[in-house]
Design an enzyme around this catalytic site. Structure first.
Site, PDB file in Angstrom:
ATOM      1  N   HIS A 163       3.994  -7.643 -12.765  1.00 49.39           N
ATOM      2  CA  HIS A 163       2.803  -7.061 -12.133  1.00 49.39           C
ATOM      3  C   HIS A 163       2.052  -6.107 -13.051  1.00 49.39           C
ATOM      4  O   HIS A 163       0.911  -5.743 -12.774  1.00 49.39           O
ATOM      5  CB  HIS A 163       3.208  -6.339 -10.845  1.00 49.39           C
ATOM      6  CG  HIS A 163       3.652  -7.283  -9.771  1.00 49.39           C
ATOM      7  ND1 HIS A 163       2.853  -7.634  -8.707  1.00 49.39           N
ATOM      8  CD2 HIS A 163       4.793  -8.000  -9.617  1.00 49.39           C
ATOM      9  CE1 HIS A 163       3.493  -8.503  -7.932  1.00 49.39           C
ATOM     10  NE2 HIS A 163       4.675  -8.732  -8.468  1.00 49.39           N
ATOM     11  N   ASP A 370      -4.092  -0.933 -16.602  1.00 52.71           N
ATOM     12  CA  ASP A 370      -3.638  -1.331 -15.274  1.00 52.71           C
ATOM     13  C   ASP A 370      -3.494  -2.853 -15.264  1.00 52.71           C
ATOM     14  O   ASP A 370      -4.409  -3.549 -15.708  1.00 52.71           O
ATOM     15  CB  ASP A 370      -4.694  -0.915 -14.226  1.00 52.71           C
ATOM     16  CG  ASP A 370      -4.086  -0.584 -12.863  1.00 52.71           C
ATOM     17  OD1 ASP A 370      -3.014  -1.138 -12.548  1.00 52.71           O
ATOM     18  OD2 ASP A 370      -4.690   0.215 -12.121  1.00 52.71           O
TER      19      ASP A 370
HETATM   20  C1  GDG Z   1       0.974  -2.478  -9.464  1.00 51.67           C
HETATM   21  C2  GDG Z   1       0.224  -2.579 -10.791  1.00 51.67           C
HETATM   22  C3  GDG Z   1      -1.198  -4.382  -9.813  1.00 51.67           C
HETATM   23  C4  GDG Z   1      -2.837   3.258  -2.288  1.00 51.67           C
HETATM   24  N1  GDG Z   1      -2.840   4.422  -1.615  1.00 51.67           N
HETATM   25  C5  GDG Z   1      -2.528   4.102  -0.341  1.00 51.67           C
HETATM   26  C6  GDG Z   1      -2.338   2.721  -0.261  1.00 51.67           C
HETATM   27  N2  GDG Z   1      -2.541   2.230  -1.475  1.00 51.67           N
HETATM   28  C7  GDG Z   1      -2.460   0.793  -1.784  1.00 51.67           C
HETATM   29  C8  GDG Z   1      -3.788   0.245  -2.236  1.00 51.67           C
HETATM   30  C9  GDG Z   1      -3.348  -0.981  -3.012  1.00 51.67           C
HETATM   31  C10 GDG Z   1      -1.993  -0.546  -3.587  1.00 51.67           C
HETATM   32  O1  GDG Z   1      -1.555   0.572  -2.834  1.00 51.67           O
HETATM   33  C11 GDG Z   1      -2.112  -0.092  -5.031  1.00 51.67           C
HETATM   34  O2  GDG Z   1      -2.230  -1.220  -5.828  1.00 51.67           O
HETATM   35  P1  GDG Z   1      -2.848  -1.126  -7.291  1.00 51.67           P
HETATM   36  O3  GDG Z   1      -2.996  -2.520  -7.798  1.00 51.67           O
HETATM   37  O4  GDG Z   1      -4.139  -0.396  -7.241  1.00 51.67           O
HETATM   38  O5  GDG Z   1      -1.841  -0.278  -8.177  1.00 51.67           O
HETATM   39  P2  GDG Z   1      -0.222  -0.149  -8.394  1.00 51.67           P
HETATM   40  O6  GDG Z   1       0.416   0.536  -7.258  1.00 51.67           O
HETATM   41  O7  GDG Z   1      -0.065   0.539  -9.707  1.00 51.67           O
HETATM   42  O8  GDG Z   1       0.311  -1.665  -8.473  1.00 51.67           O
HETATM   43  C12 GDG Z   1      -1.213  -3.052 -10.558  1.00 51.67           C
HETATM   44  C13 GDG Z   1      -0.309  -4.320  -8.586  1.00 51.67           C
HETATM   45  O9  GDG Z   1       1.000  -3.816  -8.913  1.00 51.67           O
HETATM   46  C14 GDG Z   1      -0.137  -5.704  -7.949  1.00 51.67           C
HETATM   47  O10 GDG Z   1       0.332  -6.638  -8.860  1.00 51.67           O
HETATM   48  O11 GDG Z   1      -2.522  -4.651  -9.401  1.00 51.67           O
HETATM   49  O12 GDG Z   1      -1.879  -3.195 -11.788  1.00 51.67           O
HETATM   50  O13 GDG Z   1       0.229  -1.321 -11.491  1.00 51.67           O
HETATM   51  O14 GDG Z   1      -3.120  -2.070  -2.181  1.00 51.67           O
HETATM   52  O15 GDG Z   1      -4.580  -0.037  -1.116  1.00 51.67           O
HETATM   53  N3  GDG Z   1      -2.040   2.071   0.879  1.00 51.67           N
HETATM   54  C15 GDG Z   1      -1.912   2.826   2.004  1.00 51.67           C
HETATM   55  N4  GDG Z   1      -2.063   4.196   1.995  1.00 51.67           N
HETATM   56  C16 GDG Z   1      -2.369   4.854   0.852  1.00 51.67           C
HETATM   57  O16 GDG Z   1      -2.504   6.091   0.863  1.00 51.67           O
HETATM   58  N5  GDG Z   1      -1.618   2.224   3.168  1.00 51.67           N
END
Ligand code: GDG
Length: 463
Positions: A163, A370
């Site tokens: 990921h 990212d």
């Molecule tokens: C890893 C990789 C890759 C965030 N704050 C809250 C919340 N979130 C959710 C967001 C989103 C998820 O968490 C975060 O996903 P991201 O992709 O932005 O980042 P990482 O956590 O670093 O994820 C990344 C991912 O894996 C998938 O392969 O895209 O590059 O680093 O869905 O909405 N959700 C809730 N409350 C929050 O306060 N419910």
């Protein structure tokens, strides 16, 4: 022998959270998030199992069924949590794979715990998988599992998806046990990455093992391993449904009014992680206020910073730096009842998050590196009326798919400032056209398609 499954997902975390109600009764609920929504139908349709850590240390809960999945918890001791998870996974591999934006720490005892825990996951998968089953292993915490599992069960089809970014050769070579990690990944039949560059980095490294990759394939011990990009996405239907919910729309209106009615809203939503470029965006915002190019009367920045990995020193230090900067900006440019930065150090439910996406005029996504960044795609999916602007770092996987965003290099503070201003000043018509194109792309490439494409490429046996 326990029951066996034709499809098994192996990931560090199980897709559930344990909740304790007022009477002290314990129950499991499905955890929110795109990966779970994507994989649950996939697992369920195949009557599959999911192996992962359930949170907590000591003895693991008994395996159980939930929402059509068989969930098999893996136990971690406190020391394993410290060494395998917080140490090797999050203080060595995480920073190294993210361009070493923080210095990776290397410790032999962390590595040993990582190996031991990976072996435990592999053994659980070997036990649960039916003959010829498909096993899909996820992410940087479990890179040794594919080879360990193949050793135990050569009959399985094994897929691995990373990921996070896979780093350039020069950085990967810093890993003292780089050979074991490479061999670990090469245990899979298919190794998936977010971007083609990750697959290329990986294939290039196989030369070090005396292998000769051709195209996206490399032959290892007479077996063909394929390495390709499968950019992950989000559950678009879920986003659109929430975006249409009248309660959530009402909440979005209320949020805008609470921020001062006419003020334009810039929004950041990130785990509080040093890869996300939160400090860089705050600096750009402060300079714009200091130069009078933005006025606290006209704009507000809401930064949701979800608590993450606070037992790792670098995360605690980041939190201190971010909170100092927020305090500084609010102290210098705020007025009574009118703060320039609303900093929210907590986790919200999906509904509140959606209300924020709907209320935001500009979404700011400025990571230094990212793998993909799902927040950018979620914002796009939520803007069903094609309004709003996305500022997006070119160092995210998402940038390659969303060229209509306001692209930025977060290290270039002046460039960041220009992008903020441009996103706020571009006429609605042009913004609408940009958003329409981004939505078209995201809607056509949702997470269900991602899972299907990966599993098709892995070549599920007919079942
Ligand atoms: C890893 C990789 C890759 C965030 N704050 C809250 C919340 N979130 C959710 C967001 C989103 C998820 O968490 C975060 O996903 P991201 O992709 O932005 O980042 P990482 O956590 O670093 O994820 C990344 C991912 O894996 C998938 O392969 O895209 O590059 O680093 O869905 O909405 N959700 C809730 N409350 C929050 O306060 N419910």
């Amino acid at each position: 022998m326990s029951e066996q499954y034709r499809f098994v997902v192996v990931a560090n975390r199980l897709p559930v959270d344990e909740i304790v109600d007022d009477d002290g009764k314990r129950a499991w609920t499905r955890s929110p998030g795109g990966l779970v929504s994507a994989l649950q139908p996939t697992v369920r349709a195949r009557r599959g199992a999911w192996i992962g850590w359930a949170g907590g240390t000591g003895e693991a809960p008994e395996p159980f069924a939930l929402d059509g999945m068989w969930l098999h918890p893996i136990a971690l001791t406190q020391q394993e949590l410290d060494h395998y998870y917080e140490g090797e996974s999050n203080a060595t591999i995480w920073p190294l794979y993210h361009d070493a934006v923080e210095t990776p720490a290397f410790h032999r005892h962390w590595r040993e715990a990582y190996r031991r825990v990976n072996q435990r996951f592999a053994e659980a998968a070997a036990e649960l998988a039916a003959p010829g089953a498909v096993v899909w292993v996820h992410d940087y915490q479990l890179q040794l599992v594919p080879a360990m599992l193949r050793e135990l069960r050569p009959d399985l089809r094994i897929g691995f998806f990373l990921h996070i970014p896979f780093p350039p050769v020069e950085l990967f070579m810093q890993l003292p046990w780089r050979t074991q990690i490479l061999k670990g990944l090469l245990g899979a039949d298919l190794v998936g990455f977010q971007r083609p560059g990750g697959a290329e980095n990986f294939l290039r490294l196989t030369h070090n093992l005396g292998l000769e990759p051709e195209g996206d394939r490399v032959v290892v011990d007479g077996r063909t391993v394929t390495a390709r990009a499968f950019p992950i996405s989000i559950d678009v239907d879920e986003m659109e449904k929430l975006a249409a919910d009248p309660h959530i729309r009402q909440r979005a209106k209320q949020l805008s009014e609470e921020l001062g009615g006419h003020r334009r809203l810039l929004l950041g939503v990130d785990r509080l992680d040093y890869t996300k470029g939160i400090e860089h965006r705050l600096k750009a915002y402060r300079e714009l206020l200091a130069e009078g190019r933005l006025s606290n009367q006209d704009v507000a920045l809401v930064q949701v910073a979800t608590p993450s990995r606070l037992r790792v020193a670098q995360y605690r230090q980041l939190r201190e730096r971010v909170e100092r900067e927020v305090g500084r900006i609010n102290g210098e440019f705020g007025e009574v009842g009118l703060a320039p930065v609303h900093y929210l150090f907590r986790s919200y439910d999906r509904e509140e998050l959606l209300a924020l996406y709907l209320a935001a005029d500009v979404m700011v996504v400025t990571p230094l590196r990212d793998g993909m960044n799902l927040v950018a795609k979620e914002y796009v999916a939520a803007r069903t009326d094609n309004s709003g602007a996305l500022v997006l770092s070119e160092f995210t996987g998402a940038a390659a798919e969303l060229p209509e965003a306001f692209g930025v290099n977060p290290h270039d503070v002046d460039g960041l400032k220009e992008a903020f201003v441009a996103a706020l000043e571009t006429p609605a018509e042009e913004l609408g056209e940009r958003m329409r194109r981004m939505r078209e792309h995201v809607c056509a490439h949702d997470v269900g398609r991602w899972a299907r494409e990966f599993l098709d490429a892995l070549g599920e046996p007919p079942g």
